[in-house]
Each structure stands twice: as structure tokens, then as C-alpha cells.
Design a protein around this motif. Structure first.
Motif, mmCIF file in Angstrom:
data_model
loop_
_atom_site.group_PDB
_atom_site.id
_atom_site.type_symbol
_atom_site.label_atom_id
_atom_site.label_comp_id
_atom_site.label_asym_id
_atom_site.label_seq_id
_atom_site.Cartn_x
_atom_site.Cartn_y
_atom_site.Cartn_z
ATOM 1 N N ILE A 1 -28.653 42.957 24.959
ATOM 2 C CA ILE A 1 -28.947 43.799 23.802
ATOM 3 C C ILE A 1 -29.717 42.986 22.772
ATOM 4 O O ILE A 1 -29.402 41.825 22.521
ATOM 5 N N ASP A 2 -30.749 43.586 22.178
ATOM 6 C CA ASP A 2 -31.502 42.897 21.150
ATOM 7 C C ASP A 2 -30.953 43.241 19.769
ATOM 8 O O ASP A 2 -30.009 44.019 19.629
ATOM 9 N N ARG A 3 -31.551 42.649 18.746
ATOM 10 C CA ARG A 3 -31.059 42.810 17.382
ATOM 11 C C ARG A 3 -31.099 44.261 16.912
ATOM 12 O O ARG A 3 -30.335 44.650 16.015
ATOM 13 N N TYR A 4 -32.002 45.064 17.500
ATOM 14 C CA TYR A 4 -32.191 46.431 17.066
ATOM 15 C C TYR A 4 -31.449 47.452 17.918
ATOM 16 O O TYR A 4 -31.579 48.654 17.694
ATOM 17 N N GLY A 5 -30.683 46.990 18.903
ATOM 18 C CA GLY A 5 -29.876 47.887 19.700
ATOM 19 C C GLY A 5 -30.457 48.275 21.045
ATOM 20 O O GLY A 5 -29.842 49.074 21.763
ATOM 21 N N GLY A 6 -31.624 47.754 21.411
ATOM 22 C CA GLY A 6 -32.179 48.025 22.720
ATOM 23 C C GLY A 6 -31.364 47.337 23.798
ATOM 24 O O GLY A 6 -31.007 46.169 23.640
ATOM 25 N N THR A 7 -31.062 48.044 24.886
ATOM 26 C CA THR A 7 -30.152 47.515 25.901
ATOM 27 C C THR A 7 -30.756 47.504 27.297
ATOM 28 O O THR A 7 -31.672 48.264 27.612
ATOM 29 N N ARG A 8 -30.210 46.641 28.146
ATOM 30 C CA ARG A 8 -30.533 46.549 29.565
ATOM 31 C C ARG A 8 -29.228 46.343 30.320
ATOM 32 O O ARG A 8 -28.339 45.649 29.841
ATOM 33 N N TYR A 9 -29.126 46.935 31.514
ATOM 34 C CA TYR A 9 -27.932 46.807 32.334
ATOM 35 C C TYR A 9 -28.293 46.543 33.785
ATOM 36 O O TYR A 9 -29.290 47.059 34.290
ATOM 37 N N VAL A 10 -27.467 45.770 34.457
ATOM 38 C CA VAL A 10 -27.577 45.665 35.899
ATOM 39 C C VAL A 10 -27.155 47.015 36.479
ATOM 40 O O VAL A 10 -26.323 47.720 35.892
ATOM 41 N N ASP A 11 -27.750 47.406 37.608
ATOM 42 C CA ASP A 11 -27.503 48.737 38.165
ATOM 43 C C ASP A 11 -26.018 49.044 38.352
ATOM 44 O O ASP A 11 -25.567 50.163 38.089
ATOM 45 N N SER A 12 -25.253 48.077 38.808
ATOM 46 C CA SER A 12 -23.840 48.310 39.087
ATOM 47 C C SER A 12 -23.019 48.595 37.830
ATOM 48 O O SER A 12 -21.911 49.117 37.928
ATOM 49 N N ALA A 13 -23.561 48.272 36.659
ATOM 50 C CA ALA A 13 -22.840 48.483 35.410
ATOM 51 C C ALA A 13 -23.235 49.764 34.694
ATOM 52 O O ALA A 13 -22.503 50.221 33.808
ATOM 53 N N LYS A 14 -24.354 50.347 35.061
ATOM 54 C CA LYS A 14 -24.844 51.539 34.382
ATOM 55 C C LYS A 14 -23.855 52.690 34.498
ATOM 56 O O LYS A 14 -23.353 52.993 35.571
ATOM 57 N N GLY A 15 -23.568 53.315 33.365
ATOM 58 C CA GLY A 15 -22.632 54.427 33.343
ATOM 59 C C GLY A 15 -21.189 54.014 33.212
ATOM 60 O O GLY A 15 -20.329 54.868 32.963
ATOM 61 N N ARG A 16 -20.892 52.726 33.377
ATOM 62 C CA ARG A 16 -19.519 52.234 33.271
ATOM 63 C C ARG A 16 -19.331 51.262 32.118
ATOM 64 O O ARG A 16 -18.281 51.261 31.476
ATOM 65 N N PHE A 17 -20.322 50.423 31.889
ATOM 66 C CA PHE A 17 -20.237 49.393 30.855
ATOM 67 C C PHE A 17 -21.136 49.747 29.673
ATOM 68 O O PHE A 17 -22.206 50.336 29.849
ATOM 69 N N THR A 18 -20.718 49.370 28.473
ATOM 70 C CA THR A 18 -21.521 49.563 27.277
ATOM 71 C C THR A 18 -21.536 48.284 26.459
ATOM 72 O O THR A 18 -20.481 47.772 26.078
#
Length: 119
Positions: A48-65
């Protein structure tokens, strides 16, 4: 230098939830969570960057925030629907890269917090 301290790890049953936290001594533009299971390479989970932009590994999408509080210099990872495959040591990390993704050059690392998910 920047100090990062993780907390919130523990043991949970499959399907359960856990929230990890990271306290940073200074502001960092890009922050992320990585994990490493025994015998496996370290894997980027979320960034996550300072402004709230996020990236996730595929296995975490929909489960992790992933989230952050810039006023407090803290980082969090809410993990839901945990499975035994999520078992690993989880590390908080920071980078000053212009592009905040899991391939960024993270220079600052915490000591890690253990997450164990049983079936």
C-alpha cells in the motif's frame, strides 16, 4: 534508519480471522506485508502506498485487506477465511520506490510475527 515492529500473530483454526499490525518509527511511502513458510521462498502478500493504492498477491485477493494510518505511522493486514496454506512468518516492510508494488526494493524489515492456521 527506520524501525518496524509487527504484532498480532497467533494460532487460529481454518476459516478464522486474524489482524496483524506494524508500527513504524518514521513515515515510509510504500509499505507491505511479506510471508515465508518453512522451506519456501519469501512471498509478497500485499502493498500500500501513502495515498491508499493497494496491490495483492492473487491468493490474498478477496480475503486480505491492507490498510495504513499515516498520522500514526501504522500498517495493518486484516486476514479472513484463513487456510493452512497461509501459515508462515509474516513480515512488515517499507520502501521508498516510486511504484509501490510487491516487486519494489523493500529496504526496511520488521522481525516477523508467526501465523499458524490449523485444520
Amino acid at each position: 534508519q527506520v524501525q518496524l515492529v509487527e504484532s498480532g500473530g497467533g494460532s487460529v483454526q481454518a476459516g478464522g480471522s486474524l489482524r496483524l499490525s506494524c508500527a513504524a518509527s518514521r513515515s515510509i511511502y510504500c509499505m507491505g506485508w511479506f510471508r515465508q513458510a518453512p522451506g519456501k521462498e519469501r512471498e509478497g502478500v500485499a502493498a500500500i502506498d501513502r495515498y491508499g493504492g493497494t496491490r495483492y498477491v492473487d491468493s490474498a485477493k478477496g480475503r486480505f485487506t491492507i490498510s495504513r494510518d499515516n498520522a500514526k505511522n501504522t500498517l495493518s493486514l486484516q486476514m479472513n477465511s484463513l487456510t493452512p496454506e497461509d501459515t508462515a512468518m509474516y513480515y512488515c516492510a517499507g520502501a521508498y520506490a516510486g511504484t509501490c508494488d510487491l516487486a519494489a526494493l523493500f529496504a526496511y524489515w520488521g522481525q516477523g510475527t508467526q501465523v499458524t492456521v490449523s485444520s
